[in-house]
Design a protein around this motif. Sequence first.
Motif, PDB file in Angstrom:
ATOM      1  N   ARG A  11     -48.892  68.598  28.771  1.00  0.00           N
ATOM      2  CA  ARG A  11     -49.755  69.398  27.898  1.00  0.00           C
ATOM      3  C   ARG A  11     -49.828  70.831  28.404  1.00  0.00           C
ATOM      4  NH1 ARG A  11     -53.292  65.519  30.387  1.00  0.00           N
ATOM      5  NH2 ARG A  11     -54.372  66.473  32.164  1.00  0.00           N
TER       6      ARG A  11
ATOM      7  N   THR B 145     -41.294  67.644  28.365  1.00  0.00           N
ATOM      8  CA  THR B 145     -41.500  66.549  27.418  1.00  0.00           C
ATOM      9  C   THR B 145     -40.258  65.682  27.299  1.00  0.00           C
ATOM     10  OG1 THR B 145     -43.042  67.959  26.178  1.00  0.00           O
ATOM     11  CG2 THR B 145     -42.210  66.007  25.056  1.00  0.00           C
TER      12      THR B 145
ATOM     13  N   THR C 138     -40.948  71.981  26.298  1.00  0.00           N
ATOM     14  CA  THR C 138     -39.943  71.120  25.686  1.00  0.00           C
ATOM     15  C   THR C 138     -39.158  70.365  26.744  1.00  0.00           C
ATOM     16  OG1 THR C 138     -39.721  72.590  23.782  1.00  0.00           O
ATOM     17  CG2 THR C 138     -37.905  71.086  24.199  1.00  0.00           C
TER      18      THR C 138
ATOM     19  N   GLU D 102     -48.630  62.195  30.259  1.00  0.00           N
ATOM     20  CA  GLU D 102     -48.760  63.231  29.228  1.00  0.00           C
ATOM     21  C   GLU D 102     -48.299  64.570  29.783  1.00  0.00           C
ATOM     22  OE1 GLU D 102     -52.137  64.939  26.103  1.00  0.00           O
ATOM     23  OE2 GLU D 102     -52.781  64.144  28.042  1.00  0.00           O
TER      24      GLU D 102
END
Length: 401
Positions: free
Chosen positions: A335, A324, A321, A333
């Motif tokens: 991941r 991101t 989290t 990205e």
Amino acid sequence: MKTTAALIETEHLLGAHNYKPLDVVLTRGEGVFVWDIEGNRYLDCLSAYSAVNQGHCHPKIFKAMVEQAQKLTLTSRAFRNDQLALFYEEIAALTGSHKVLPMNSGAEAVETAIKAVRKWGYEVKGVAADQAEIIVCANNFHGRTIGIVGFSTDPDSHDGFGPFAPGFRIVPFGDIDAFRAAISENTVAFLVEPIQGEAGVIVPPAGYFAEVRELCTKHAITLVLDEIQTGLGRTGKLLAEEHEAIEADVTLIGKALSGGFYPVSAVLSNSEVLGVLKPGQHGSTFGGNPLACAIARAALKVLTEEGMIENSARMGERFMTGLTDIRSNIIREVRGRGLMLAVELVPEAGGARKYCEALKARGILAKDTHGDTIRIAPPLVITAGEVDWALEQFAAVLAST
């Protein structure tokens, strides 16, 4: 005492140049932290490629190692020892395995599985002699032996090392249609990582492995999951296969099986596959030695009893989290799963290496892979406060561009 520069120079002069590490010389580790010879402290965000899931120098594993080392370290498998059966019993109970074959390195476990599934293919499935095929995935990483690099698609691993053994078909990872199309009457196994670690922490589409399991069952194909990096809590489950509620026919574990104290790996299987091996057909002088077994037993015990797997799930979600939420024009990205994470940068960022060096200057040790990706895999004992501090460092480095 030699300086950092002097030690690095000696490595350069006398060592083979098959690694390109960050220029930090470590001398001590405890929990999630390591210290260099100059006394600087770093948060380890690689965990020796998941070998130290339990944290550096875990005292209970260390105690087990010392106690066993004072009694008996090696007998070879020509004789029995009092730790092997206990290791079998405990790991089988933990994983639901029916047969266990202990080895030393992860690559040895992979080679063992390849031999076993080929023999199973001939003796049980009925494949014609020397025609067995194993399906593998592009961008795989299963080790560095000559047998394994022959089916690697990484030029650095593959090129210049041939000729290679035949019998492998390569398909794209996560593509169920490609896997289905590659199946033939000679297919004996599908060897695959649940998450491709070295490729940059590539997570397959949801439902992929459920379909893989169904196809393997339908066509009498042995599903071999290489959980050497993903297993033993790294993804927030004991084994990564649990995320899709499947069971492999053969599971390969290593790295964290010893908590970083000693090379230990194992092939976990049903009785049918490993049952084809008879005395003299496979072995290892050090595989299953009493020191390895005592260490592995302690490593598994602390992993489960101290809640490290559950902590991996919680802290992994917190880390994901936070990564991101970083606002940066160079992040392509984020991941991962559990504490197996990656930040892929856009090509315009100029490669991940310089960002790993910038993180090092801020007390974070992470590793670049495949050019543009930063791998993040701290020990499973990391706390919320340590995650939040790490996120501050990542944000400072990545959001500043």
